[in-house]
Each structure stands twice: as structure tokens, then as C-alpha cells.
Write an enzyme that holds these catalytic residues in place. Sequence first.
Site, PDB file in Angstrom:
ATOM      1  N   ALA A 164      -3.373  -2.381   4.186  1.00  0.00           N
ATOM      2  CA  ALA A 164      -2.619  -3.103   3.157  1.00  0.00           C
ATOM      3  C   ALA A 164      -1.707  -2.159   2.385  1.00  0.00           C
ATOM      4  O   ALA A 164      -0.565  -2.518   2.051  1.00  0.00           O
ATOM      5  CB  ALA A 164      -3.587  -3.799   2.206  1.00  0.00           C
ATOM      6  N   TYR A 165      -2.201  -0.973   2.101  1.00  0.00           N
ATOM      7  CA  TYR A 165      -1.397   0.015   1.375  1.00  0.00           C
ATOM      8  C   TYR A 165      -0.171   0.418   2.197  1.00  0.00           C
ATOM      9  O   TYR A 165       0.954   0.448   1.691  1.00  0.00           O
ATOM     10  CB  TYR A 165      -2.259   1.233   1.059  1.00  0.00           C
ATOM     11  CG  TYR A 165      -1.526   2.367   0.376  1.00  0.00           C
ATOM     12  CD1 TYR A 165      -1.042   2.230  -0.919  1.00  0.00           C
ATOM     13  CD2 TYR A 165      -1.336   3.590   1.031  1.00  0.00           C
ATOM     14  CE1 TYR A 165      -0.366   3.273  -1.544  1.00  0.00           C
ATOM     15  CE2 TYR A 165      -0.682   4.636   0.410  1.00  0.00           C
ATOM     16  CZ  TYR A 165      -0.199   4.476  -0.875  1.00  0.00           C
ATOM     17  OH  TYR A 165       0.475   5.507  -1.486  1.00  0.00           O
ATOM     18  N   VAL A 166      -0.386   0.713   3.477  1.00  0.00           N
ATOM     19  CA  VAL A 166       0.729   1.114   4.332  1.00  0.00           C
ATOM     20  C   VAL A 166       1.720  -0.038   4.489  1.00  0.00           C
ATOM     21  O   VAL A 166       2.939   0.185   4.532  1.00  0.00           O
ATOM     22  CB  VAL A 166       0.218   1.602   5.698  1.00  0.00           C
ATOM     23  CG1 VAL A 166       1.360   1.740   6.694  1.00  0.00           C
ATOM     24  CG2 VAL A 166      -0.492   2.942   5.538  1.00  0.00           C
ATOM     25  N   SER A 168       2.519  -2.160   2.237  1.00  0.00           N
ATOM     26  CA  SER A 168       3.357  -2.155   1.031  1.00  0.00           C
ATOM     27  C   SER A 168       4.373  -1.018   1.072  1.00  0.00           C
ATOM     28  O   SER A 168       5.521  -1.175   0.638  1.00  0.00           O
ATOM     29  CB  SER A 168       2.490  -2.063  -0.229  1.00  0.00           C
ATOM     30  OG  SER A 168       1.928  -0.772  -0.410  1.00  0.00           O
TER      31      SER A 168
END
Length: 256
Positions: A164-166, A168
Site C-alpha cells: 500500500a505504501y509503494v 502511494s
Amino acid sequence: MTSTSNTTASANTATQGRVALVTGGSGGIGRATVERLVADGYSVAVHYSGNRAAAEETVAAVTAAGGSAIVVGGDVADETAMATAFDQTEAAFGGIDVVVNTAGIMILGPIATLNLDDLDRMHRTNIRGTFVISQLAANRLRSGGALINFSTSVSRTKFPTYGAYVASKAAVESISLILARELRGKNITVNVVAPGPTATPLFLNGKDEQTIENLSKAVPLERLGQPEDIAETVAFLAGPARWVNGQVIYTNGGLA
């Protein structure tokens, strides 16, 4: 005087009197960036979202050392609050030449089980926040200016739990590289810095010593990056690097 000294002196001369706004400027990479830009002759607006005391301490340290800085605040995803931060920076220093957008949050977890509220919260800060800051920078930076957004080297390494971080940060890269093309004729550069493992509270939080050791050894230089390593790349893109535009710079010691 050596050629290196000549280069440094030339860079400092070129950046004297320029103005920077650094989001997330009160800690970690943001604070190191503030300190580096002030050393290069910039006046700096130090932005905070939740910790005004840390921003004030950063400004106090800068001014005590002879630099020029102010505190500005607000949620980076709130366009009204951020317009006010830009207004305050311009009122204090007469304009803005560089925007460094280090503000972001990181919530890790497997894609299969990640809480969707966490996904929304992270994407609001990392994607909407980057879009808001980029939109304001596109309209407010002076000619010769630079916008520097932040991604991550995990977009290449594909570590589990970073999905999820990547996602974003992939959006950050797309926004930035397209904006670089949209600003044709304005003499404004837009680039992205993608750090590798860097010894900041954001990175170290929740990791045990063995995990940190493994990540440091994964880098050919066999250490974690320091915030000052990342700030060095930011300073290059902010000032002398006028022919670097629409790029993602992986500042990671050779990790990937």
C-alpha cells in the site's frame, strides 16, 4: 583551492538569497534538508503537521546559527491550509524558489489483511498531499524554481508488507513526472527523490535490530543511509541541477 571547493563555492553563490519551503521539515530527512539548505544560503519555511514544538526547535537552531527560517503549519492534504503556508512563506521572504515535499506517512502490512482505513489515511497524506503541494508549487514557484517530491526505493525492491505504501509512492512519481512535462516553458524543474533504508524514526519504527541489520547489509555500502545523505541529493536538485528534470533519483547506496 581544489576543484571540489570551487564547485561548492559556486553552488553556494548560486543559491544565496533563494527561498525554500520544506514540508515535514521538523524531523528526519526534512530537518536535515532544512539544515543543508540554510547552509547553502537559503531562507527556509519549516512546515509541520502535528508537532509545532519540533518545528519551532528546528527554526530556533537555524536562527541561532545565523540562518533565516520561519515556522508554517497545516495538513498537506488541505489545500486551504497549504495555500496559507505558501502565503506566509512569500510574505516573510518575498517569494518561493524551491518546494521540498518530504511529508508522508508509512503504514505497513500485507495486502491481504491491511486495514482499509489505514490505506485511506496513508493515501490521503501521500497522494492527495503530494497533489496539493505540487499544484500550489506549479502556480507559485518563481522562474528558476524546483519542486522535489519524495518516493521510495522499495518501488524497485518490492519488499513484502510495503504494497500500500509503494502504491502511494508510485502515484507520487507519476504526478511529478507528468507535472515536469506540463510546466514546459516555465523554467521550473520537478524531480523525485527515492531514498533507500535511511535511519529516521519513520523507517526505524517497528523494526527489530535484526531486521535493521539485514537491511543495512543489503546495501553494497553496508550501512543505512543517514538523513544528511538524502539532503545532499535534495540540495543538488534544488540548486545547481538545472538540467535534471522529470527524473526519479534513487538515493540508496546501490540497493537496487
